[in-house]
Scaffold this active site. Structure first.
Site, PDB file in Angstrom:
ATOM      1  CB  CYS A   1       2.961  55.619  62.217  1.00  0.00           C
ATOM      2  SG  CYS A   1       1.449  56.435  61.385  1.00  0.00           S
TER       3      CYS A   1
ATOM      4  NE  ARG B   1       4.948  50.294  64.575  1.00  0.00           N
ATOM      5  CZ  ARG B   1       4.859  50.096  65.964  1.00  0.00           C
ATOM      6  NH1 ARG B   1       5.317  49.517  66.461  1.00  0.00           N
ATOM      7  NH2 ARG B   1       4.121  51.170  66.408  1.00  0.00           N
TER       8      ARG B   1
ATOM      9  CD1 TRP C   1      -1.540  50.691  58.397  1.00  0.00           C
ATOM     10  CD2 TRP C   1      -2.957  51.967  59.687  1.00  0.00           C
ATOM     11  NE1 TRP C   1      -2.741  49.954  58.489  1.00  0.00           N
ATOM     12  CE2 TRP C   1      -3.356  50.647  59.161  1.00  0.00           C
ATOM     13  CE3 TRP C   1      -3.303  52.700  60.544  1.00  0.00           C
ATOM     14  CZ2 TRP C   1      -4.890  50.481  59.476  1.00  0.00           C
ATOM     15  CZ3 TRP C   1      -4.820  52.485  61.085  1.00  0.00           C
ATOM     16  CH2 TRP C   1      -5.457  51.479  60.641  1.00  0.00           C
TER      17      TRP C   1
ATOM     18  CG  ASN D   1       2.378  55.848  65.911  1.00  0.00           C
ATOM     19  OD1 ASN D   1       1.301  55.555  65.708  1.00  0.00           O
ATOM     20  ND2 ASN D   1       3.034  54.625  66.803  1.00  0.00           N
ATOM     21  N   GLY D   2       0.248  58.403  66.131  1.00  0.00           N
ATOM     22  CA  GLY D   2      -0.719  58.688  67.411  1.00  0.00           C
ATOM     23  C   GLY D   2      -1.918  59.570  66.396  1.00  0.00           C
TER      24      GLY D   2
ATOM     25  CD  GLU E   1      -7.315  33.613  65.658  1.00  0.00           C
ATOM     26  OE1 GLU E   1      -8.222  34.425  65.853  1.00  0.00           O
ATOM     27  OE2 GLU E   1      -6.057  33.735  65.286  1.00  0.00           O
TER      28      GLU E   1
ATOM     29  CE  LYS F   1      -4.878  34.730  62.249  1.00  0.00           C
ATOM     30  NZ  LYS F   1      -4.780  35.396  63.682  1.00  0.00           N
TER      31      LYS F   1
ATOM     32  CD  GLU G   1      -5.403  38.400  60.662  1.00  0.00           C
ATOM     33  OE1 GLU G   1      -5.120  39.807  60.906  1.00  0.00           O
ATOM     34  OE2 GLU G   1      -5.121  37.838  61.511  1.00  0.00           O
TER      35      GLU G   1
ATOM     36  CG  HIS H   1     -30.550  29.698  65.394  1.00  0.00           C
ATOM     37  ND1 HIS H   1     -31.972  29.285  65.883  1.00  0.00           N
ATOM     38  CD2 HIS H   1     -29.931  28.604  65.833  1.00  0.00           C
ATOM     39  CE1 HIS H   1     -31.851  28.599  66.745  1.00  0.00           C
ATOM     40  NE2 HIS H   1     -30.897  27.857  67.050  1.00  0.00           N
TER      41      HIS H   1
ATOM     42  CE  LYS I   1       2.180  41.082  65.568  1.00  0.00           C
ATOM     43  NZ  LYS I   1       1.505  40.012  65.423  1.00  0.00           N
TER      44      LYS I   1
HETATM   45  O1  M6R Z   1      -1.587  43.158  70.279  1.00  0.00           O
HETATM   46  P1  M6R Z   1      -3.074  42.674  70.549  1.00  0.00           P
HETATM   47  O2  M6R Z   1      -3.100  41.305  70.816  1.00  0.00           O
HETATM   48  O3  M6R Z   1      -3.834  43.695  71.361  1.00  0.00           O
HETATM   49  O4  M6R Z   1      -3.821  42.897  69.168  1.00  0.00           O
HETATM   50  C1  M6R Z   1      -5.169  42.636  69.056  1.00  0.00           C
HETATM   51  C2  M6R Z   1      -5.498  42.355  67.636  1.00  0.00           C
HETATM   52  O5  M6R Z   1      -5.287  43.755  66.784  1.00  0.00           O
HETATM   53  C3  M6R Z   1      -4.843  41.447  66.748  1.00  0.00           C
HETATM   54  O6  M6R Z   1      -5.195  40.194  67.419  1.00  0.00           O
HETATM   55  C4  M6R Z   1      -5.136  41.208  65.336  1.00  0.00           C
HETATM   56  O7  M6R Z   1      -6.684  40.806  65.404  1.00  0.00           O
HETATM   57  C5  M6R Z   1      -4.356  40.483  64.302  1.00  0.00           C
HETATM   58  N1  M6R Z   1      -4.257  40.714  63.444  1.00  0.00           N
HETATM   59  C6  M6R Z   1      -5.097  38.972  64.410  1.00  0.00           C
HETATM   60  O8  M6R Z   1      -4.047  38.050  63.578  1.00  0.00           O
END
Ligand code: M6R
Length: 610
Positions: free
Chosen positions: A2, A27, A74, A98-99, A483, A487, A490, A506, A605
């Site tokens: 949020c 966000r 969110w 937010n929280g 990674e 990527k 997501e 394996h 975010k």
């Molecule tokens: O702000 P942070 O680096 O702590 O965030 C960690 C993850 O939420 C963040 O890296 C997330 O996996 C990204 N969406 C990846 O692209």
């Protein structure tokens, strides 16, 4: 997660709130709303869906009020809907939050018995009823608000309107970020700085368990006991342009292209004595008399930052010969890790606000471990409670998918590892100087990879319809395979898995069939022959190989359907260069599919709740 925005002062609130909500969009959100005090009456408007729809409503209403609060939601408790969207309201009180209020299930029936009935399915709504209840009991707002805060357990960033004080926004924070912006005859509140950077550069950061109020010409902050807090204001130096798209289709693409600059800025001032030495003065208090007091290092993070941590382990163990344990923050905090003052805790977080990572820092502090954080957002919560912070200077990262912050984290981890290698005398002067030389070349090598290239569009056309992709690599690039898969998942919503190449036999090799796309990262390093054998194994089973290989490799193009060449560098720096094609591949696949690249579904975010 949020986002909160609020303003009080001279300008019409509706425009400022909509602009602020737009800046908070990155966000992640599923609904949005505002409350504006117009002619002394609180007007609430909410929509499920896009901010543009909210704007249409506000354009029609033409509210002239100059005080208001806004929110992007969110969903955590209660599905995305107009009813669950914020602001929430109870007679004279209107709240955005937010929280997570962890004890809301206990509080709902208590409030109901007293006649305060929650209409939504959210945890947030109880906050306005609690405050209202104390007001109805005869307390003044300045007593009712903190009293309500003392009743809730969990995390909150709050902006609150009280209809009987139509010149004030009340604010409060605990474990969710909130900043106040000071203007000329107007003041602002927001979840993060970019949301109000077009209005002011003078910022006051609220700390946990603080509350206060903003008026046109006045900002007052208190602790929960009601004692006033004096806090100096900060001036933000970054330019607004860094939070805009600059002609790129998406923030993510812009941020991928900003990597040479992000690396340059992260290195800047840290290569001392004419590039002969690593200068990290932030670390010096932790290593008195230039000795290493730590028996082991934990690296803890989430998501992409966790992958950076995995790369860091290869670097630190090899260069400093100190054992390194890497873990996910969400697991680490609920284990019984062996932590004491002989442990160095390295936490990595772009936002510096990730709830699980923040909780690990708090836990490590209790166990007397020393904490070094690697963060991108200045003065965010994690740096504020770390012994030392090595900032990445990647600039604001708006795209939900982390790109430039990731490579900047790798730069900091390589500097940190070289620093430790030097300190423990596992590296000699020649090693350090040659590493620095290679590091300095990274920005220009990145630029070579970033040349516009049809290969990514071709890969997208060919493979974006595939149900699944596999990524593999060995050694320090194995985390980059993970990674790459993250990527792609997501932002394109295509299923993908990353593996250390040695693991293929394996299990995952069972997935290989005619035409299954497999992305392999094969730098010319000590693992080359072994990875090449893995390539042959999947190729003979019909896989379509997309290879990332070192410039000049003659073998790989003969066996792969697509080869992307990467300039040669030292082994520990290859992840910095191999990261770029995997980011571009994910970006072009997602763009080809037409997904919402910068705000992928269900993602936020900064993940400020568990
Ligand atoms: O702000 P942070 O680096 O702590 O965030 C960690 C993850 O939420 C963040 O890296 C997330 O996996 C990204 N969406 C990846 O692209």
């Amino acid at each position: 997660m949020c986002g909160i925005i609020g303003c009080v002062g001279g300008q019409e609130a509706s425009e400022i709130l909509i602009e602020g909500l737009r800046r908070l969009e990155y966000r992640g959100y599923d609904s949005a709303g505002v409350a504006i005090i117009d002619n002394g009456i609180v007007q609430i408007q909410k929509v499920k869906g896009k901010i543009a729809d909210l704007q249409k409503i506000l354009n029609k209403l033409r509210l002239k009020g100059t005080i208001g609060i806004g929110h992007t939601r969110w969903a955590t408790h209660g599905r995305p809907s107009e009813l669950n969207a914020h602001p929430h309201h109870s007679k004279d009180i209107t709240v955005v939050h937010n929280g997570i209020i962890e004890n809301y299930r206990v509080l709902v029936p208590i409030l109901k018995k007293k006649g305060y009935v929650c209409k939504s399915e959210t945890d947030s709504e109880i906050i306005c009823h609690l405050i209202q209840m104390y007001l109805d009991q005869g307390l003044k707002m300045e007593k009712a608000f903190p009293k309500a805060l003392c009743q809730v357990r969990g995390s909150y960033a709050l902006a609150v309107l009280y209809e009987k004080e139509p010149h004030r926004i009340y604010v409060a924070k605990n474990a969710s970020p909130l900043v106040v912006g000071k203007g000329q005859g107007e003041n602002f509140v927001a979840s993060d700085i970019p949301a109000i950077l077009n209005q002011t550069r003078t910022i006051l950061i609220l700390e946990d368990q603080e509350w206060g109020f903003l008026e046109k010409d006045n900002i007052r902050i208190f602790n929960l006991k009601g004692q006033p807090i004096r806090r100096s204001l900060k001036t933000i130096q970054w330019s607004l342009a860094t939070t805009e798209k600059d002609g790129f289709r998406h923030f993510m693409l812009k941020e991928i292209y900003e990597q040479p600059m992000a690396v340059q800025n992260t290195l800047s001032g840290r290569l001392g004595n004419g590039h002969q030495r690593i200068d990290l003065p932030e670390l010096e208090p932790l290593f008195p008399r230039k000795k290493n007091p730590f028996e082991r290092i934990y690296i803890v993070a989430c998501g992409t930052s966790y992958h950076a941590g995995m790369v860091g382990k290869y670097m630190m163990e090899s260069m400093a010969r100190i054992p390194v344990i890497v873990d996910l923050a969400s697991e680490f905090r609920y284990r019984q890790p062996v932590l004491d003052s002989r442990c160095l805790m390295v936490v990595i977080s772009q936002s510096g606000e990730t709830a699980d990572t923040l909780a690990v820092v708090q836990m490590a502090r209790q166990k007397k471990a020393k904490i070094v954080s690697i963060c991108n957002v200045m003065d965010s919560s994690i740096p504020r409670i770390s012994e030392a912070t090595l900032y990445t200077h990647a600039g604001p990262e708006i795209g939900v998918a982390s790109t430039k912050a990731f490579t900047a984290q790798l730069v900091v981890l390589s500097l940190f590892s070289l620093f430790l290698g030097d300190l423990t005398k596992n590296l000699n002067r020649k090693d350090v100087i040659s590493a620095i030389e290679s590091l300095s070349k990274i920005p220009s090598q990145m630029k070579k990879i970033l040349r516009p290239d049809a290969v990514y569009q071709r890969i997208a056309r060919k493979y974006a319809h595939c149900p699944s992709l596999l990524y593999f690599a060995r050694g320090i690039n194995a985390p980059i395979a993970l990674e790459g898969a993250l990527k792609l998942k997501e932002i394109s919503y295509i299923h993908a898995e990353g593996y250390a190449a040695g693991e293929l036999k394996h299990g995952p090799i069972a997935l290989i069939d005619e035409g299954v796309p497999v992305v392999v990262l094969i730098p010319q390093d000590e693992h080359y022959d072994k990875t090449y054998s893995n390539i042959e194994e999947v190729q003979t089973r019909g896989a379509d190989l997309i290879a990332l290989a070192t410039q000049g490799d003659k073998l790989i193009p003969k066996i792969a359907k697509e080869t992307i060449f990467i300039p040669k560098t030292q082994w520990f720096l290859s992840p910095l260069l191999f990261s770029i094609p995997i980011q571009l591949m994910a970006y072009y696949m997602a763009d080809y599919k037409g997904t919402d690249v910068d705000q992928p579904r269900n993602l936020a975010k900064s993940v400020t709740v568990e």
